[in-house]
Write a protein that holds these residues in place. Structure first.
Motif, PDB file in Angstrom:
ATOM      1  N   ALA A  15     -12.391  73.401  21.042  1.00 23.92           N
ATOM      2  CA  ALA A  15     -13.618  73.232  20.245  1.00 23.92           C
ATOM      3  C   ALA A  15     -13.674  74.262  19.122  1.00 23.92           C
ATOM      4  O   ALA A  15     -14.081  73.951  17.998  1.00 23.92           O
ATOM      5  N   LEU A  16     -13.270  75.489  19.416  1.00 27.06           N
ATOM      6  CA  LEU A  16     -13.246  76.538  18.393  1.00 27.06           C
ATOM      7  C   LEU A  16     -12.252  76.187  17.284  1.00 27.06           C
ATOM      8  O   LEU A  16     -12.552  76.346  16.099  1.00 27.06           O
ATOM      9  N   LEU A  17     -11.101  75.667  17.652  1.00 30.66           N
ATOM     10  CA  LEU A  17     -10.094  75.270  16.663  1.00 30.66           C
ATOM     11  C   LEU A  17     -10.618  74.124  15.793  1.00 30.66           C
ATOM     12  O   LEU A  17     -10.438  74.139  14.569  1.00 30.66           O
ATOM     13  N   VAL A  18     -11.287  73.156  16.393  1.00 32.43           N
ATOM     14  CA  VAL A  18     -11.859  72.035  15.636  1.00 32.43           C
ATOM     15  C   VAL A  18     -12.906  72.562  14.660  1.00 32.43           C
ATOM     16  O   VAL A  18     -12.961  72.132  13.501  1.00 32.43           O
ATOM     17  N   ALA A  19     -13.743  73.490  15.086  1.00 34.13           N
ATOM     18  CA  ALA A  19     -14.771  74.056  14.208  1.00 34.13           C
ATOM     19  C   ALA A  19     -14.142  74.812  13.040  1.00 34.13           C
ATOM     20  O   ALA A  19     -14.607  74.700  11.895  1.00 34.13           O
ATOM     21  N   ILE A  20     -13.095  75.553  13.292  1.00 32.80           N
ATOM     22  CA  ILE A  20     -12.407  76.302  12.230  1.00 32.80           C
ATOM     23  C   ILE A  20     -11.785  75.334  11.224  1.00 32.80           C
ATOM     24  O   ILE A  20     -11.911  75.513  10.007  1.00 32.80           O
ATOM     25  N   ILE A  21     -11.139  74.289  11.731  1.00 35.31           N
ATOM     26  CA  ILE A  21     -10.530  73.292  10.843  1.00 35.31           C
ATOM     27  C   ILE A  21     -11.606  72.601  10.005  1.00 35.31           C
ATOM     28  O   ILE A  21     -11.439  72.398   8.793  1.00 35.31           O
ATOM     29  N   TYR A  22     -12.723  72.267  10.627  1.00 32.84           N
ATOM     30  CA  TYR A  22     -13.825  71.625   9.908  1.00 32.84           C
ATOM     31  C   TYR A  22     -14.356  72.529   8.803  1.00 32.84           C
ATOM     32  O   TYR A  22     -14.536  72.077   7.657  1.00 32.84           O
ATOM     33  N   CYS A  23     -14.600  73.800   9.099  1.00 29.43           N
ATOM     34  CA  CYS A  23     -15.092  74.750   8.085  1.00 29.43           C
ATOM     35  C   CYS A  23     -14.088  74.909   6.958  1.00 29.43           C
ATOM     36  O   CYS A  23     -14.455  74.912   5.781  1.00 29.43           O
ATOM     37  N   TYR A  24     -12.814  75.033   7.307  1.00 36.07           N
ATOM     38  CA  TYR A  24     -11.775  75.197   6.296  1.00 36.07           C
ATOM     39  C   TYR A  24     -11.728  73.978   5.369  1.00 36.07           C
ATOM     40  O   TYR A  24     -11.677  74.126   4.141  1.00 36.07           O
ATOM     41  N   ASN A  25     -11.772  72.786   5.951  1.00 38.17           N
ATOM     42  CA  ASN A  25     -11.717  71.575   5.129  1.00 38.17           C
ATOM     43  C   ASN A  25     -12.933  71.442   4.229  1.00 38.17           C
ATOM     44  O   ASN A  25     -12.819  70.983   3.088  1.00 38.17           O
ATOM     45  N   ARG A  26     -14.108  71.835   4.686  1.00 40.13           N
ATOM     46  CA  ARG A  26     -15.300  71.809   3.832  1.00 40.13           C
ATOM     47  C   ARG A  26     -15.148  72.793   2.681  1.00 40.13           C
ATOM     48  O   ARG A  26     -15.553  72.506   1.548  1.00 40.13           O
TER      49      ARG A  26
END
Length: 188
Positions: A15-26
């Motif tokens: 979940a932490l990795l998904v959140a980091i990827i989401y923030c990075y992509n935004r």
């Protein structure tokens, strides 16, 4: 019981990795939007600069004794072209000076009634007026894109990703004086 701990040990980092990827992509998306918005401003400013030689040559025939004003307009155009690769803050200062020179030029046109009836001049006037409106719209879009990026760069938790990945706040395209943001009055 061990199965729950095992799932928890896998789910939390995932979940932490998904959140980091989401923030990075935004952040990447908003940085690209700022670059695209700046490109829109740049196109409009270049279009305005390309009309100035036509305007000056049209005005020379009528305004022979206003040579200083026309030379200043030409000089400001050259400065604006020399700063085409600069960032928003530096470019805004130079473009503001060009806008002021255009305003002074059009203020002098009031003294030449025969010029106000010239078809070529009226066409240039209409094109410049439309361009000024497009520059204002492009500036608003750019500043909105900058705002969105800057909010992501400065707010939690995306600021942690931004800081670690080298994202920085972008500069707004601002004017020193709010009156400079008004389109020149070119009504005749």
């Amino acid at each position: 019981m061990q199965g729950i701990w095992l799932w928890g040990a896998v789910a939390v980092p995932a979940a932490l990795l998904v959140a980091i990827i989401y923030c990075y992509n935004r952040l990447v998306f908003n940085r690209a939007r700022v670059a695209e918005a700046w490109s829109g401003i740049d196109v409009q400013l270049k279009r305005r600069s390309s009309l100035i030689p036509s305007l000056v040559s049209c005005l020379k025939a009528y305004m022979a004794h206003e040579r200083d004003t026309l030379e200043e307009l030409t000089s400001r155009r050259g400065e604006a072209q020399a700063h085409e690769r600069d960032g928003a803050a530096d470019r805004a200062a130079v473009e503001t000076q060009l806008t002021a020179a255009l305003l002074r030029t059009f203020a002098l046109v009031e003294n030449y009634p025969e010029l106000k009836a010239d078809g070529a001049f009226l066409d240039l006037q209409r094109n410049l007026s439309e361009l000024e409106e497009q520059i204002q719209m492009a500036r608003r879009y750019y500043n909105g894109a900058v705002r969105e990026l800057n909010v992501l760069v400065e707010s939690v938790p995306s600021n942690l990703v931004a800081r670690s990945c080298g994202f920085t706040c972008a500069a707004y395209f601002t004017l020193d004086d709010a009156r400079e943001g008004l389109s020149p009055k070119m009504e005749f």
